[in-house]
Design a protein around this motif. Structure first.
Motif, mmCIF file in Angstrom:
data_model
loop_
_atom_site.group_PDB
_atom_site.id
_atom_site.type_symbol
_atom_site.label_atom_id
_atom_site.label_comp_id
_atom_site.label_asym_id
_atom_site.label_seq_id
_atom_site.Cartn_x
_atom_site.Cartn_y
_atom_site.Cartn_z
ATOM 1 N N ALA A 84 -44.493 -33.823 -46.060
ATOM 2 C CA ALA A 84 -44.204 -34.564 -47.279
ATOM 3 C C ALA A 84 -43.328 -33.701 -48.175
ATOM 4 N N SER A 85 -42.279 -34.310 -48.721
ATOM 5 C CA SER A 85 -41.381 -33.546 -49.591
ATOM 6 C C SER A 85 -40.983 -34.385 -50.799
ATOM 7 N N LYS A 86 -40.423 -33.702 -51.775
ATOM 8 C CA LYS A 86 -40.010 -34.342 -53.023
ATOM 9 C C LYS A 86 -38.768 -33.623 -53.526
ATOM 10 N N ALA A 87 -37.901 -34.341 -54.199
ATOM 11 C CA ALA A 87 -36.708 -33.741 -54.805
ATOM 12 C C ALA A 87 -37.074 -33.145 -56.159
ATOM 13 N N TYR A 88 -36.672 -31.901 -56.364
ATOM 14 C CA TYR A 88 -36.862 -31.209 -57.637
ATOM 15 C C TYR A 88 -35.518 -30.684 -58.105
ATOM 16 N N ASN B 52 -40.163 -31.478 -63.688
ATOM 17 C CA ASN B 52 -39.547 -31.743 -62.388
ATOM 18 C C ASN B 52 -38.560 -30.649 -61.968
ATOM 19 N N THR C 252 -45.640 -24.494 -55.592
ATOM 20 C CA THR C 252 -45.495 -25.942 -55.475
ATOM 21 C C THR C 252 -45.280 -26.319 -54.022
ATOM 22 N N GLN D 148 -36.055 -26.384 -49.179
ATOM 23 C CA GLN D 148 -35.443 -26.935 -47.971
ATOM 24 C C GLN D 148 -34.861 -25.860 -47.066
ATOM 25 N N TYR E 125 -30.221 -30.600 -57.343
ATOM 26 C CA TYR E 125 -31.484 -31.019 -56.736
ATOM 27 C C TYR E 125 -31.645 -30.404 -55.346
ATOM 28 N N ASP F 217 -34.760 -30.412 -51.887
ATOM 29 C CA ASP F 217 -36.012 -30.927 -51.352
ATOM 30 C C ASP F 217 -37.023 -29.800 -51.274
ATOM 31 N N THR G 171 -40.830 -29.138 -49.675
ATOM 32 C CA THR G 171 -41.934 -29.617 -48.853
ATOM 33 C C THR G 171 -43.223 -29.102 -49.477
ATOM 34 N N TYR G 172 -44.155 -30.012 -49.767
ATOM 35 C CA TYR G 172 -45.395 -29.612 -50.429
ATOM 36 C C TYR G 172 -46.628 -29.865 -49.573
#
Length: 134
Positions: free
Chosen positions: A2-6, A26, A38, A42, A65, A67, A69-70
């Motif tokens: 699972a990843s999110k853009a920061y 963010n 966190t 990437q 930005y 990615d 991975t958390y």
């Protein structure tokens, strides 16, 4: 995975532990030594490799930005010799180092899935937790 853009609050190198910024929402920074993390930045660089661009170690520079991975499997750069199964924390540059056996409280960010020497990139399972060694 699972990843999110920061948003990068500074230059973030690829495959490093990151921590949240305390001054901007963010936004992440390279993790400090033994900081709660966190996740992991990437694996890919911010620019495609080109003959005129040999610097591909950056995942993002401030204001871009990236990615992070958390959860799940990821890849991280070793800051010291790592054995498979080692619980890993951040060094002062966001690289992964073993927590060691000395007494203390450690912020584990991942568990090594393979061995690696300093400067190599290895697969890890993100396992964020605090561990007390007595």
């Amino acid at each position: 995975m699972a990843s999110k853009a920061y948003l990068a609050g500074e230059t973030i190198h690829r495959a490093r532990f990151v921590q949240p910024s305390t001054t901007a929402d963010n936004t992440v920074l390279l993790a400090a030594a033994n900081a709660p993390v966190t996740g992991i930045s990437q694996l890919g660089g911010r620019r495609a490799p080109q003959p005129s661009n040999s610097n591909t170690t950056e995942a993002a520079i401030a204001g871009e930005y990236l990615d992070v991975t958390y959860e799940g499997l990821s890849y991280i750069e070793c800051g010291d010799t790592v054995a498979a199964g080692d619980r890993l924390k951040s060094d002062a540059d966001g690289k992964a180092i073993p927590i060691g056996a000395s007494a203390g409280t450690y912020n584990v960010g991942a568990t090594a899935q393979a061995a690696g020497a300093s400067g190599t990139i290895i697969p890890v399972l993100i396992t964020r937790m605090s561990v007390v060694v007595t």
